[in-house]
Design an enzyme around this catalytic site. Structure first.
Site, PDB file in Angstrom:
ATOM      1  CG  ASN A   1      -6.774  -0.822   2.150  1.00  0.00           C
ATOM      2  OD1 ASN A   1      -6.144  -0.289   1.235  1.00  0.00           O
ATOM      3  ND2 ASN A   1      -6.186  -1.463   3.139  1.00  0.00           N
TER       4      ASN A   1
ATOM      5  CG  HIS B   1      -2.970   3.193   3.274  1.00  0.00           C
ATOM      6  ND1 HIS B   1      -3.541   3.083   2.030  1.00  0.00           N
ATOM      7  CD2 HIS B   1      -2.991   1.944   3.813  1.00  0.00           C
ATOM      8  CE1 HIS B   1      -3.886   1.823   1.823  1.00  0.00           C
ATOM      9  NE2 HIS B   1      -3.566   1.110   2.890  1.00  0.00           N
TER      10      HIS B   1
ATOM     11  CB  CYS C   1      -0.932   0.005   1.201  1.00  0.00           C
ATOM     12  SG  CYS C   1      -1.971  -1.455   1.278  1.00  0.00           S
TER      13      CYS C   1
HETATM   14  O1  UT7 Z   1      -3.586  -1.496   3.822  1.00  0.00           O
HETATM   15  C1  UT7 Z   1      -2.734  -2.181   4.689  1.00  0.00           C
HETATM   16  C2  UT7 Z   1      -3.265  -3.474   5.022  1.00  0.00           C
HETATM   17  N1  UT7 Z   1      -4.346  -3.626   5.932  1.00  0.00           N
HETATM   18  C3  UT7 Z   1      -4.579  -2.956   7.064  1.00  0.00           C
HETATM   19  O2  UT7 Z   1      -4.017  -1.961   7.324  1.00  0.00           O
HETATM   20  C4  UT7 Z   1      -5.536  -3.498   8.056  1.00  0.00           C
HETATM   21  C5  UT7 Z   1      -5.118  -3.158   9.470  1.00  0.00           C
HETATM   22  N2  UT7 Z   1      -5.951  -3.807  10.425  1.00  0.00           N
HETATM   23  C6  UT7 Z   1      -7.263  -3.513  10.626  1.00  0.00           C
HETATM   24  O3  UT7 Z   1      -7.778  -2.617   9.997  1.00  0.00           O
HETATM   25  C7  UT7 Z   1      -8.020  -4.267  11.678  1.00  0.00           C
HETATM   26  O4  UT7 Z   1      -7.130  -5.090  12.407  1.00  0.00           O
HETATM   27  C8  UT7 Z   1      -9.156  -5.144  11.092  1.00  0.00           C
HETATM   28  C9  UT7 Z   1     -10.267  -4.251  10.571  1.00  0.00           C
HETATM   29  C10 UT7 Z   1      -8.630  -6.027   9.985  1.00  0.00           C
HETATM   30  C11 UT7 Z   1      -9.761  -6.006  12.206  1.00  0.00           C
HETATM   31  O5  UT7 Z   1     -10.109  -5.214  13.313  1.00  0.00           O
HETATM   32  P1  UT7 Z   1      -9.675  -5.663  14.774  1.00  0.00           P
HETATM   33  O6  UT7 Z   1     -10.246  -4.702  15.745  1.00  0.00           O
HETATM   34  O7  UT7 Z   1      -8.186  -5.826  14.782  1.00  0.00           O
HETATM   35  O8  UT7 Z   1     -10.427  -7.045  14.930  1.00  0.00           O
HETATM   36  P2  UT7 Z   1      -9.819  -8.485  15.205  1.00  0.00           P
HETATM   37  O9  UT7 Z   1      -9.104  -9.012  14.004  1.00  0.00           O
HETATM   38  O10 UT7 Z   1      -9.078  -8.459  16.483  1.00  0.00           O
HETATM   39  O11 UT7 Z   1     -11.159  -9.310  15.395  1.00  0.00           O
HETATM   40  C12 UT7 Z   1     -12.082  -9.042  16.457  1.00  0.00           C
HETATM   41  C13 UT7 Z   1     -13.260  -9.975  16.319  1.00  0.00           C
HETATM   42  C14 UT7 Z   1     -12.850 -11.422  16.121  1.00  0.00           C
HETATM   43  O12 UT7 Z   1     -13.783 -12.244  16.835  1.00  0.00           O
HETATM   44  P3  UT7 Z   1     -13.388 -12.893  18.249  1.00  0.00           P
HETATM   45  O13 UT7 Z   1     -12.186 -13.747  17.974  1.00  0.00           O
HETATM   46  O14 UT7 Z   1     -13.082 -11.723  19.144  1.00  0.00           O
HETATM   47  O15 UT7 Z   1     -14.617 -13.637  18.620  1.00  0.00           O
HETATM   48  C15 UT7 Z   1     -13.025 -11.662  14.656  1.00  0.00           C
HETATM   49  O16 UT7 Z   1     -13.284 -13.007  14.344  1.00  0.00           O
HETATM   50  O17 UT7 Z   1     -14.014  -9.637  15.161  1.00  0.00           O
HETATM   51  C16 UT7 Z   1     -14.228 -10.793  14.371  1.00  0.00           C
HETATM   52  N3  UT7 Z   1     -14.329 -10.417  12.975  1.00  0.00           N
HETATM   53  C17 UT7 Z   1     -15.489 -10.078  12.398  1.00  0.00           C
HETATM   54  N4  UT7 Z   1     -16.748 -10.007  12.867  1.00  0.00           N
HETATM   55  C18 UT7 Z   1     -17.703  -9.611  12.012  1.00  0.00           C
HETATM   56  C19 UT7 Z   1     -13.342 -10.331  12.060  1.00  0.00           C
HETATM   57  N5  UT7 Z   1     -13.835  -9.937  10.877  1.00  0.00           N
HETATM   58  C20 UT7 Z   1     -15.172  -9.786  11.058  1.00  0.00           C
HETATM   59  C21 UT7 Z   1     -16.226  -9.395  10.210  1.00  0.00           C
HETATM   60  N6  UT7 Z   1     -17.470  -9.319  10.716  1.00  0.00           N
HETATM   61  N7  UT7 Z   1     -16.027  -9.081   8.910  1.00  0.00           N
END
Ligand code: UT7
Length: 331
Positions: free
Chosen positions: A285, A255, A113
């Site tokens: 994104n 970004h 990115c």
């Molecule tokens: O462009 C560069 C590349 N990408 C990025 O910069 C992304 C950077 N990271 C992020 O934006 C965030 O980490 C995410 C948006 C990807 C995820 O947010 P998070 O607050 O870090 O969530 P998490 O991965 O810790 O997941 C929290 C919970 C999990 O459930 P449990 O294990 O707590 O029960 C996930 O399974 O949210 C769950 N989850 C979802 N729930 C509903 C993950 N994806 C989803 C979803 N819908 N789409």
């Protein structure tokens, strides 16, 4: 003193829209979760028949038109992408062929990115040292083609698009141009955001297809942690190199990966939301295309004025983090 300047911008977006409610029907997710966790409402998705070079070409045509530069005047084309048309030849050569830019050298650059800002910095060096007059930087990613639409952790995040910039050398009396660039990488995070198969490490096989290894994999939480710290560090380096402070920034283009990361950056840098360009809600994104698309749209809408000091910072696969400060204008 010759200033390297962005003469004009262009962008291209697919027309097909993928909404959060569409995604609710595809994976176990909800509109509320996506908006609260990422800030994304909808994103654009390329048609199956559209390749990265197609979007690059459309964005490049707009940038060249706006710059009043003819393809044959280009000395170099750099395409920044992680979704090239194919491993080789470079997508830059395919774009060169479509533009009929026969006097240009051409190569691709992979910095995730951060690709646009890496390419901007490389272009600046060529304009300074090789006597080049015009360089076209095009960044496009069609991440939808390497996204696993059964993986809710990643499929809600990404959209497709392309942005292009025509760079050239302004005259010595002008003050517009690139004021500083800064590039970083930390390969220890290489496996935090990657596509495992399809390269020499793990060539395509029935097994790699069966195991979904041609899709991007991401440890979102770790990338989030890296981004929140790296964006501030890179911005401070940029400001120091340019002899400026946060109070001098008129337009901030982070970004567009996650609205929470953008808000943290605005808070840490004390930059008001009114000065920050935000496209993530409507476009998701778009990887390397996020920043140039935001800049191109803002220029088209008159939100960026000559003389504005613009801070751009991105992070992505690598892990990489990069930034640039420019004073907008052409003189
Ligand atoms: O462009 C560069 C590349 N990408 C990025 O910069 C992304 C950077 N990271 C992020 O934006 C965030 O980490 C995410 C948006 C990807 C995820 O947010 P998070 O607050 O870090 O969530 P998490 O991965 O810790 O997941 C929290 C919970 C999990 O459930 P449990 O294990 O707590 O029960 C996930 O399974 O949210 C769950 N989850 C979802 N729930 C509903 C993950 N994806 C989803 C979803 N819908 N789409």
């Amino acid at each position: 003193m010759l200033n390297v300047q962005i003469k004009a911008m262009g962008h291209a977006l697919p027309t097909r829209v993928l909404t959060n409610s569409d995604l609710e029907k595809m994976v176990d997710t909800s509109n509320d979760w996506i908006i609260e966790t990422t800030g994304i409402i909808e994103r654009r998705i390329a048609e199956d028949s559209t390749s990265t070079s197609d979007l690059c070409y459309d964005a490049a045509v707009m940038a060249l038109h706006n710059a009043k530069v003819k393809p044959e005047q280009l000395d170099l084309i750099i395409v920044a992408t992680v979704t090239p048309d194919m491993p080789f030849p470079s997508t830059a050569c395919i774009v060169q062929k479509r533009l009929e830019a026969w006097n240009a050298a051409a190569f691709d650059l992979a910095a995730g990115c951060s690709g646009f800002l890496y390419a901007l910095s490389v272009a600046e060096k060529f304009l300074f040292t090789n006597g080049y007059n015009y360089v076209l930087v095009v960044t496009s990613d069609i991440l939808s083609k390497i996204t696993d639409y059964t993986d809710r952790n990643t499929c809600v995040l990404f959209g497709d698009g392309a942005g292009a910039a025509v760079l050239g050398r302004g005259n010595s009396s002008g003050d517009a141009g690139i004021l500083s660039t800064y590039l970083t990488a930390d390969g220890r995070g290489a496996d935090l955001l990657y596509m495992p198969a399809g390269g020499s490490a793990l060539p395509a096989s029935e097994q790699t297809v069966r195991e979904h290894l041609h899709y991007l994999k991401m440890n979102g939480r770790e990338v989030f942690r890296f981004a929140s710290k790296a964006m501030v560090e890179v911005s401070e380096n940029l400001l120091e190199k340019a002899g400026l402070g946060y109070q001098d920034i008129d337009v901030f283009i982070p970004h567009q990966a996650n609205m929470r990361i953008i808000k943290t950056a605005m808070k840490n840098m004390q930059i008001a939301e009114a000065k920050t360009l935000i496209t993530i809600d409507k476009l998701g994104n778009m990887s390397a295309a996020s920043i140039p698309v935001a800049l191109s749209m803002a220029v088209s809408e008159g939100k960026v004025k000559p003389g504005d000091v613009i801070l751009m910072v991105a992070f992505g696969a690598g892990l990489t983090c990069a930034g640039a400060i420019i004073r907008w204008g052409w003189n």
